[in-house]
Design a protein around this motif. Structure first.
Motif, PDB file in Angstrom:
ATOM      1  N   ALA A  31       0.826  -1.204   0.000  1.00  0.00           N
ATOM      2  CA  ALA A  31       0.000   0.000   0.000  1.00  0.00           C
ATOM      3  C   ALA A  31       0.864   1.259   0.000  1.00  0.00           C
ATOM      4  CB  ALA A  31      -0.930   0.000   1.212  1.00  0.00           C
ATOM      5  N   SER A  32       1.963   1.222   0.752  1.00  0.00           N
ATOM      6  CA  SER A  32       2.861   2.381   0.804  1.00  0.00           C
ATOM      7  C   SER A  32       3.485   2.657  -0.552  1.00  0.00           C
ATOM      8  CB  SER A  32       3.966   2.132   1.838  1.00  0.00           C
ATOM      9  OG  SER A  32       3.423   1.992   3.134  1.00  0.00           O
ATOM     10  N   PHE A  33       3.857   1.603  -1.258  1.00  0.00           N
ATOM     11  CA  PHE A  33       4.468   1.781  -2.577  1.00  0.00           C
ATOM     12  C   PHE A  33       3.493   2.454  -3.535  1.00  0.00           C
ATOM     13  CE2 PHE A  33       5.693   0.359  -6.837  1.00  0.00           C
ATOM     14  CZ  PHE A  33       7.037   0.723  -6.846  1.00  0.00           C
ATOM     15  N   PHE A  34       2.255   1.994  -3.541  1.00  0.00           N
ATOM     16  CA  PHE A  34       1.283   2.576  -4.467  1.00  0.00           C
ATOM     17  C   PHE A  34       0.845   3.973  -4.024  1.00  0.00           C
ATOM     18  CE2 PHE A  34       1.117  -1.684  -6.109  1.00  0.00           C
ATOM     19  CZ  PHE A  34       0.902  -1.468  -7.464  1.00  0.00           C
ATOM     20  N   TYR A  35       0.884   4.228  -2.725  1.00  0.00           N
ATOM     21  CA  TYR A  35       0.612   5.584  -2.257  1.00  0.00           C
ATOM     22  C   TYR A  35       1.694   6.542  -2.753  1.00  0.00           C
ATOM     23  CZ  TYR A  35       0.254   9.603   0.831  1.00  0.00           C
ATOM     24  OH  TYR A  35       0.172  10.877   1.327  1.00  0.00           O
TER      25      TYR A  35
END
Length: 228
Positions: A31-35
């Protein structure tokens, strides 16, 4: 009999806890990567990158002698170091009959390197123009951060799994964070590049460990069935 059952229960509870933690870390990293993709390529926000540069620029002005140390630290996730480590460390582990660990370390480095290059080509973000040292290639995600997380994260996990020196495992995690900070300090990467590298490195490491664990388990079942 009670002792055996208690051991089985303890083992199953450990595996369940481990699986839950891995799933949560995986989802958080994913999720952090796509954020970060959204922040950089959709919102085109530079607030975090600008703030991070400002903080480390102030540190460099306060302690100019720190730059030599920073360049020394950043070497430990550089291409020459990683290339040598991908050969020598697995070879040393295999020689000491830790073949599984040797394979895990090798694939952690090589797989993260290949994935990092693919992501860089796909996103094609140019490096900061204010870089203090010449650095070729693209910027997102940071290779030092991503491959460093895969390598040192793998080593930290192996130390933790074998119950040896958990403090060293924690220090390895802090070490890779320090390497990521050096990339921002030298202006060869944006902060969002580094954070994305950490996230992608964790995702790769968890996928690799899960795949290897399934493969080893199936291999053991196959060998047991052949012996019968």
């Amino acid at each position: 009999m009670k002792t055996f059952l208690s051991r089985v229960v303890d083992r199953l509870s450990f595996l369940t806890a481990e699986a839950v933690v891995l799933v949560l870390v995986f989802l958080g990293a994913f999720a952090s990567f796509f954020y970060l993709i959204r922040v950089v390529f959709v919102a085109h926000s530079v607030a975090l990158d600008t703030w991070a540069f400002r903080q480390l620029d102030a540190l460099r002005q306060t302690a100019p002698g720190l730059t030599d140390w920073v360049q020394g630290i950043t070497f430990f996730a550089s291409a020459p170091f990683l290339f040598a480590t991908a050969i020598l460390l697995p070879a040393g582990l295999a020689w000491r009959r830790h073949r599984r660990e040797a394979l895990e370390v090798f694939l952690a480095i090589v797989g993260a390197s290949a994935l990092n290059q693919a992501l860089k080509v796909y996103f094609h973000r140019v490096r900061p123009e204010s870089a203090l040292v010449q650095q070729l290639g693209l910027s997102f995600p940071s290779g030092h951060s991503m491959i460093g997380m895969a390598l040192y994260g793998c080593l930290a996990w192996l130390l933790w799994r074998h119950g040896r020196h958990p403090a060293w495992a924690a220090l390895l995690v802090l070490w890779v964070v320090a390497i990521g900070l050096t990339r921002i300090y030298l202006h060869v990467h944006y902060a969002t590049d580094v954070l994305a590298g950490f996230a992608a490195g964790l995702v790769w490491l968890i996928l690799l460990r899960t795949a290897l664990r399934i493969w080893w388990r199936e291999k053991q079942v196959l060998e047991a069935s052949e012996e019968k």
